[in-house]
Every structure is written in structure tokens, then in C-alpha cells.
Design a protein around this motif. Structure first.
Motif, PDB file in Angstrom:
ATOM      1  N   GLY A 416      29.736  42.560  38.754  1.00 29.33           N
ATOM      2  CA  GLY A 416      29.247  41.194  38.638  1.00 29.33           C
ATOM      3  C   GLY A 416      29.601  40.554  37.310  1.00 29.33           C
ATOM      4  O   GLY A 416      30.026  39.391  37.251  1.00 29.33           O
ATOM      5  N   THR A 417      29.437  41.302  36.232  1.00 29.53           N
ATOM      6  CA  THR A 417      29.752  40.801  34.895  1.00 29.53           C
ATOM      7  C   THR A 417      31.242  40.529  34.749  1.00 29.53           C
ATOM      8  O   THR A 417      31.668  39.474  34.254  1.00 29.53           O
ATOM      9  CB  THR A 417      29.312  41.819  33.830  1.00 29.53           C
ATOM     10  OG1 THR A 417      27.922  42.086  33.985  1.00 29.53           O
ATOM     11  CG2 THR A 417      29.579  41.299  32.430  1.00 29.53           C
ATOM     12  N   LEU A 419      33.425  40.047  37.148  1.00 33.62           N
ATOM     13  CA  LEU A 419      33.862  39.000  38.068  1.00 33.62           C
ATOM     14  C   LEU A 419      33.584  37.611  37.511  1.00 33.62           C
ATOM     15  O   LEU A 419      34.412  36.697  37.645  1.00 33.62           O
ATOM     16  CB  LEU A 419      33.170  39.184  39.416  1.00 33.62           C
ATOM     17  CG  LEU A 419      33.673  38.317  40.584  1.00 33.62           C
ATOM     18  CD1 LEU A 419      35.145  38.583  40.852  1.00 33.62           C
ATOM     19  CD2 LEU A 419      32.848  38.595  41.842  1.00 33.62           C
ATOM     20  N   GLN A 420      32.442  37.446  36.855  1.00 33.49           N
ATOM     21  CA  GLN A 420      32.104  36.140  36.302  1.00 33.49           C
ATOM     22  C   GLN A 420      33.071  35.747  35.195  1.00 33.49           C
ATOM     23  O   GLN A 420      33.554  34.602  35.145  1.00 33.49           O
ATOM     24  CB  GLN A 420      30.669  36.145  35.766  1.00 33.49           C
ATOM     25  CG  GLN A 420      30.149  34.747  35.415  1.00 33.49           C
ATOM     26  CD  GLN A 420      30.132  33.810  36.617  1.00 33.49           C
ATOM     27  OE1 GLN A 420      29.555  34.135  37.657  1.00 33.49           O
ATOM     28  NE2 GLN A 420      30.784  32.658  36.496  1.00 33.49           N
ATOM     29  N   ARG A 421      33.398  36.677  34.301  1.00 32.64           N
ATOM     30  CA  ARG A 421      34.356  36.386  33.222  1.00 32.64           C
ATOM     31  C   ARG A 421      35.741  36.073  33.791  1.00 32.64           C
ATOM     32  O   ARG A 421      36.429  35.158  33.328  1.00 32.64           O
ATOM     33  CB  ARG A 421      34.454  37.569  32.254  1.00 32.64           C
ATOM     34  CG  ARG A 421      33.347  37.596  31.215  1.00 32.64           C
ATOM     35  CD  ARG A 421      33.447  38.793  30.285  1.00 32.64           C
ATOM     36  NE  ARG A 421      34.740  38.972  29.656  1.00 32.64           N
ATOM     37  CZ  ARG A 421      35.201  38.260  28.620  1.00 32.64           C
ATOM     38  NH1 ARG A 421      34.461  37.278  28.112  1.00 32.64           N
ATOM     39  NH2 ARG A 421      36.382  38.525  28.087  1.00 32.64           N
ATOM     40  N   TYR A 422      36.120  36.828  34.798  1.00 30.33           N
ATOM     41  CA  TYR A 422      37.429  36.618  35.430  1.00 30.33           C
ATOM     42  C   TYR A 422      37.503  35.241  36.077  1.00 30.33           C
ATOM     43  O   TYR A 422      38.457  34.488  35.883  1.00 30.33           O
ATOM     44  CB  TYR A 422      37.648  37.734  36.451  1.00 30.33           C
ATOM     45  CG  TYR A 422      38.809  37.519  37.399  1.00 30.33           C
ATOM     46  CD1 TYR A 422      40.111  37.413  36.927  1.00 30.33           C
ATOM     47  CD2 TYR A 422      38.594  37.452  38.778  1.00 30.33           C
ATOM     48  CE1 TYR A 422      41.177  37.226  37.807  1.00 30.33           C
ATOM     49  CE2 TYR A 422      39.648  37.272  39.661  1.00 30.33           C
ATOM     50  CZ  TYR A 422      40.940  37.160  39.173  1.00 30.33           C
ATOM     51  OH  TYR A 422      41.977  36.975  40.033  1.00 30.33           O
ATOM     52  N   ARG A 423      36.474  34.893  36.856  1.00 29.50           N
ATOM     53  CA  ARG A 423      36.477  33.601  37.544  1.00 29.50           C
ATOM     54  C   ARG A 423      36.388  32.433  36.575  1.00 29.50           C
ATOM     55  O   ARG A 423      36.911  31.351  36.848  1.00 29.50           O
ATOM     56  CB  ARG A 423      35.318  33.543  38.535  1.00 29.50           C
ATOM     57  CG  ARG A 423      35.536  34.408  39.773  1.00 29.50           C
ATOM     58  CD  ARG A 423      34.327  34.408  40.681  1.00 29.50           C
ATOM     59  NE  ARG A 423      34.606  35.088  41.950  1.00 29.50           N
ATOM     60  CZ  ARG A 423      33.684  35.368  42.864  1.00 29.50           C
ATOM     61  NH1 ARG A 423      32.408  35.033  42.645  1.00 29.50           N
ATOM     62  NH2 ARG A 423      34.009  35.984  43.976  1.00 29.50           N
ATOM     63  N   ASP A 424      35.753  32.632  35.429  1.00 29.93           N
ATOM     64  CA  ASP A 424      35.632  31.572  34.429  1.00 29.93           C
ATOM     65  C   ASP A 424      36.912  31.374  33.630  1.00 29.93           C
ATOM     66  O   ASP A 424      37.009  30.432  32.841  1.00 29.93           O
ATOM     67  CB  ASP A 424      34.478  31.886  33.467  1.00 29.93           C
ATOM     68  CG  ASP A 424      33.114  31.738  34.120  1.00 29.93           C
ATOM     69  OD1 ASP A 424      33.035  31.127  35.204  1.00 29.93           O
ATOM     70  OD2 ASP A 424      32.126  32.257  33.556  1.00 29.93           O
ATOM     71  N   ARG A 456      42.675  31.033  36.585  1.00 34.10           N
ATOM     72  CA  ARG A 456      41.922  32.156  36.020  1.00 34.10           C
ATOM     73  C   ARG A 456      42.725  32.870  34.942  1.00 34.10           C
ATOM     74  O   ARG A 456      42.163  33.514  34.063  1.00 34.10           O
ATOM     75  CB  ARG A 456      41.544  33.143  37.129  1.00 34.10           C
ATOM     76  CG  ARG A 456      40.486  32.609  38.089  1.00 34.10           C
ATOM     77  CD  ARG A 456      40.295  33.534  39.280  1.00 34.10           C
ATOM     78  NE  ARG A 456      39.251  33.028  40.176  1.00 34.10           N
ATOM     79  CZ  ARG A 456      38.955  33.558  41.354  1.00 34.10           C
ATOM     80  NH1 ARG A 456      39.636  34.618  41.791  1.00 34.10           N
ATOM     81  NH2 ARG A 456      37.990  33.045  42.101  1.00 34.10           N
TER      82      ARG A 456
END
Length: 536
Positions: A416-417, A419-424, A456
Motif C-alpha cells: 500500500g505504501t 503503491l501510493q508513492r508510485y501512483r503519485d 508516474r
């Protein structure tokens, strides 16, 4: 809860076998036909519903492919070329925004109701208006009838992938009259007012589909049983007296398929497959999966000075030992020569894959001016896809880059952590993967500048105008030969100038008993039971 004993499990299996034999005998007595075998498919379940317009999981695709028909489908393992199923003929406009489909006139649902354009319009509108997981597949597409057997689809954007999308079982065509009688609707507020899901999840939904099988028993946790549709319209009639899809973990699948008859196992690892490769009773297939693992370096200097350095990117490209990296995934895995998987239209041949060249890599790293600067590689820790653990893959990449002179530190994070950085778009240097939404090369235009994955990686529109122009042409091209050339050119350009480094396609294992004549793995349906037949 304790694990049941072997003796208890044996009793349970005996009850299931007796039940299936009784089902087979009952069908034969009722239909007056000779009893034929039961097909057993073992799969680790990830299924939530039998309602096709709500379902978007692999297990659901196995079931719904058997019960419902789609406008297009695939033949055998070939997912590069969708073929008409309910469609008699079709044409696309030059801008790939308007599609006209002429339907077959001989199709009947399992209750005998003729299939018409009204059923197609209802089904596809319902898909969109339910606003479920698969609704995005028809984003920007409107559907209308232009006669009893003619359907028009108009897309807001060029959509050359539409035939491939229409082969997805989430776009199954349902009996609109019957579904409406049982709470279904394609109204604008269908996400709030549609009440048909529980009906779809029960044998009461007989007649909802036009496929060769009907739903007989349904459970999201144990097993799903299908029976032949006695009113099936197609020339190739149901080959089995029943189809049983069972929820089994991989170790149990390994045991079952060695003991079973007319049986398929879908979730074995490459290592498990090696233990049965020499079996005289089994066909063991290890092929590349549709997943593509890749590295990326963020092109935005505001996010990272080192990652956006073109000499750093060039060095990474040539420092990697691609053969050893693919070896992390075990037998059957291959180097990904581009971002499009090997079984899709437009995939690059292995001969076009980037080769390791340590001399070029070291020269590029020296020219980058990074010296001993610490480089952090981020990845989702403890995540395994098709038998590949991200941690192991990251360690192999780290070793390759360090051998070429880089100082690389690994930074695993919870999925989750990460994925959020990647998507941001805030991750400088990362290890990721891509699985297709549908088996068409247009799904991979997401890697171009200004598109989803491109952004991304800090690659805005206007960054690489040549590849962007190629992408714009590819979007409106519908001829397969022309599309193949375009997508191969796009990938070669990405390999040379893009911030992405395709690594590998992991292994997909498919095991079937040799008493099955036509059991094949299909990356869209896992197995198309409508094309599976016993020998003899």
C-alpha cells in the motif's frame, strides 16, 4: 480452526465424487444421451459474483465464459486475434470511433429466447451503469441498436482495441427480458436500483445466458458446478455432462491432478511443475505469463537528479543481466523484450531484446557524474506474482548494478505504501509490474509520455514527440498487420529513449490430464471450457 485430517478430507472427496456421478447419471437419464465425463478445474478462488456485468476476477471468467456468450472470443491460446462469436460481421470507421456490428440471427438463450440487439444494448449499458470494477472497459463508449440484429458503438476517443475488449466475459450478453423480470436494470441509476445479483448467483438464473453450459451450483468458497445447456445454439455441443470448478490451494491441486481424470490445475508454481514434468498421464505446460516486470527511472529532475540523468538510464539499461534476472522466476519465464507481452499483437521478438553490455554500462555511469552517490531502489516487499518474490528480484537487480559500479541500496515497503508513492509519481527509481486490462497492445500506450504510467515516471506529454506521434497513429489504426508494425516500432523507441527497463515475464503453469484432447491455457479465460473436450 484446525486443519481437517486426511481421513476426513478423503470422506469429503468421496461424497463429492458420489454426488457428481449421480449428477452425471441423472443428466444422461433425462436427456437420453450417453453419459460423458465430468471436467474438473482446480483453481484458487478469487470470485465474488456470477453476475457477469459485476464480475472481474479470473475464476469468474472461467465460469462466465461457459454460461454466457460475448460478441467476440478467442480461439485456443491465441489472444492476439479476437474472433467473432455473436457477431456475424463488423466494420470500423477510419478514426476508430464508430463500430457497426451485425449479429448472428440463430442465437438462443438457454430458455429458448432469441438473442437480439436489445439484449446487447441492455447488457453493455448495464455494465457501464452498474459502476462496478469492469465498468471502465467501456469508458466513453455509447451503445445503440440500429435494427433487430444491428448494433452501433460510438467511442469518444479512438478505440482500436474494442474487439478485444468485447471478448472479456464482463461484457457477456444476457437475456434482457429475463434479467429485468428478476430485478435487473440498465437505467442510469442501476448502481443503486439493480437487484439481480443474487438471482445470477443461483441456478434460478437458467436462461440468462446463451453459452453451452448453465449454472447448477454456486459457491464463492468451495465449488461451482455447471450442467449442459440442452438448447445450446452452437454447432459444437457441450462435451461434458458436468463441469466442476473447485477452490483448491496449489499443493492440493498438485496432488489432485496426479490422481484425477479429465482434470486441470491452474495455479502450480514453476518449481511444482518440475516435479511432474515426466509424468505419462499429464501434460505440463510452462509458458510466459502476461505480467511484465520492469524497472523505471523518474524523468522529472524535480523528483530526482540521478534518476532523470540520461547517462544513468543508459547505464541501467546495459548493466542488467537479463538472462539471470529471468532465472529468478524459474523455468518457463523469459526476458521481456518490450513492455507488450509475448503473446499479444505487436510484441517484440526475443531477437530485439536489449542485451547486457557491461562496457557500455560502466562508460555511461562514469559519464553520469554520479560517482559513489547512493542510489535507492524501491519495491513492494513480500509481494509474490506468478511465483516471483519482489524481494528476490530486487536483490538480483541490485547485484547487477553494483557489479557495474553503482552504489545501490534496497528499500522495500508494504504494498500500500509503495503503491501510493508510485501512483503519485514521487518515486525516483522503482521496480514495478504491469498486468493487462485487456489483451490488446493499445493498453500499453499507458507507458507513453503524458499517459498514466508515463506520468508516474515523470514523463509528461511533449517529452518524446516521435513516440507520441507513433502512439497517436496506433490509436486509430485497425488493420492488424499495420498495428503490429506500429507497436513494435513504439517499443523499440521506448527501449532506446524511455525511462522504462522491461525485465521479465514470469512463468504461467497449466497442467491437464492427457485424457483431455483440447485443454489449453488462455490468458483471458485461464481455460475456455467451451473448447475443452475429452479424448475419444
Amino acid at each position: 480452526m484446525s486443519r481437517p485430517s486426511t481421513r476426513v478430507m478423503a470422506k469429503v472427496l468421496l461424497v463429492l465424487v458420489v454426488s457428481l456421478v449421480a449428477t452425471t447419471a441423472a443428466f444422461a437419464a433425462k436427456s437420453g444421451t450417453k453419459a460423458v465425463p465430468t471436467l474438473v478445474v482446480d483453481k484458487s478462488f478469487e470470485i465474488k459474483t456470477a453476475d457477469p456485468q459485476r464480475a472481474f476476477e479470473p475464476t469468474a471468467s472461467i465460469v462466465n465464459r461457459a454460461v454466457f456468450d460475448t460478441l467476440f472470443t478467442y480461439k485456443g491460446s491465441d489472444v492476439a486475434h479476437p474472433v467473432p462469436l455473436l457477431v456475424q460481421s463488423w466494420k470500423a470507421s477510419s478514426d476508430a470511433k464508430t463500430f457497426t456490428f451485425q449479429l448472428r440471427k440463430d442465437v438462443r438463450f438457454a430458455d429458448g429466447t432469441p438473442l437480439t440487439s436489445a439484449d446487447v444494448v441492455f447488457s453493455l449499458r448495464r455494465l457501464v451503469r452498474l459502476k462496478g470494477n469492469p465498468s471502465f472497459l467501456l469508458d466513453g463508449v455509447t451503445v445503440s441498436a440500429a435494427g433487430k440484429y444491428r448494433v452501433l458503438m460510438r467511442s469518444a476517443n479512438a478505440n482500436s482495441a474494442l474487439p478485444a475488449i468485447l471478448a472479456n466475459t464482463s461484457l457477456s450478453i444476457v437475456n434482457s427480458k429475463l434479467v429485468k423480470k428478476n430485478g435487473g436494470t440498465d437505467a442510469a441509476d442501476a448502481d443503486k436500483t439493480d437487484k439481480a445479483e443474487q438471482w445470477f448467483n443461483s441456478p434460478k438464473s437458467l436462461g440468462a445466458g446463451s453459452g453451452p453450459y448453465v449454472l447448477k451450483q454456486y459457491s464463492t468458497s468451495s465449488q461451482i458446478v455447471l450442467a449442459p445447456n440442452p438448447k445450446y445454439w452452437g454447432q459444437s455441443k457441450p462435451a461434458f455432462s458436468s463441469v466442476v470448478v473447485r477452490n483448491m490451494i496449489a499443493p492440493t491441486q498438485l496432488i489432485n491432478v496426479q490422481r484425477g481424470k479429465y482434470e486441470v490445475a491452474i495455479d502450480l508454481s514453476a518449481q511444482q511443475a518440475q516435479t511432474i514434468q515426466g509424468s505419462k498421464s499429464l501434460s505440463v505446460l510452462t509458458t510466459p505469463s502476461t505480467w511484465v516486470f520492469f524497472l523505471f527511472a523518474n524523468n522529472d529532475p524535480k523528483v530526482s537528479g540521478f534518476a532523470s540523468n540520461k547517462n544513468f538510464q543508459r547505464g541501467v539499461r546495459y548493466a542488467l543481466d537479463y538472462k539471470a534476472i529471468a532465472g529468478v522466476a524459474g523455468p518457463g519465464a523469459i526476458q521481456a523484450p518490450g513492455i507488450i507481452p509475448s503473446m499479444f499483437l505487436g510484441a517484440l521478438p526475443q531477437s530485439s531484446a536489449v542485451k547486457q553490455d557491461l562496457a557500455k554500462a560502466k562508460a555511461a555511469f562514469a559519464a553520469s557524474g554520479l560517482a559513489d552517490q547512493k542510489i535507492t531502489l524501491e519495491f513492494p516487499s513480500s509481494l509474490t506474482i506468478n511465483g516471483v518474490l519482489f524481494d528476490s528480484l530486487a536483490q538480483k537487480v541490485q547485484a547487477n548494478l553494483q557489479a557495474a559500479g553503482l552504489n545501490v541500496e534496497l528499500a522495500g515497503a508494504p504494498v500500500g505504501t509503495w503503491l501510493q508513492r508510485y501512483r503519485d509519481g514521487k518515486m525516483p527509481f522503482g521496480l514495478s509490474l504491469w498486468g493487462p486490462d485487456y489483451p490488446d497492445p493499445s493498453d500499453y500506450l499507458a507507458f507513453l509520455p503524458g499517459e498514466l504510467v508515463g506520468l508516474r515516471a515523470g514523463w509528461p506529454a511533449g517529452s518524446e514527440k516521435t513516440v507520441e506521434a507513433l502512439g497517436a497513429t496506433a490509436r486509430v489504426t485497425t488493420n492488424d498487420a499495420a498495428r503490429e508494425r506500429l507497436y513494435q516500432t513504439i517499443q523499440k523507441r521506448l527501449n532506446a529513449y524511455g525511462p522504462f527497463f522491461p525485465l521479465l515475464q514470469p512463468t504461467q503453469v497449466f497442467v491437464a490430464t492427457k485424457d483431455l484432447a483440447t485443454a489449453k491455457f488462455n490468458s483471458v479465460y485461464s481455460i475456455d471450457v467451451t473448447q475443452t473436450k475429452p479424448k475419444g
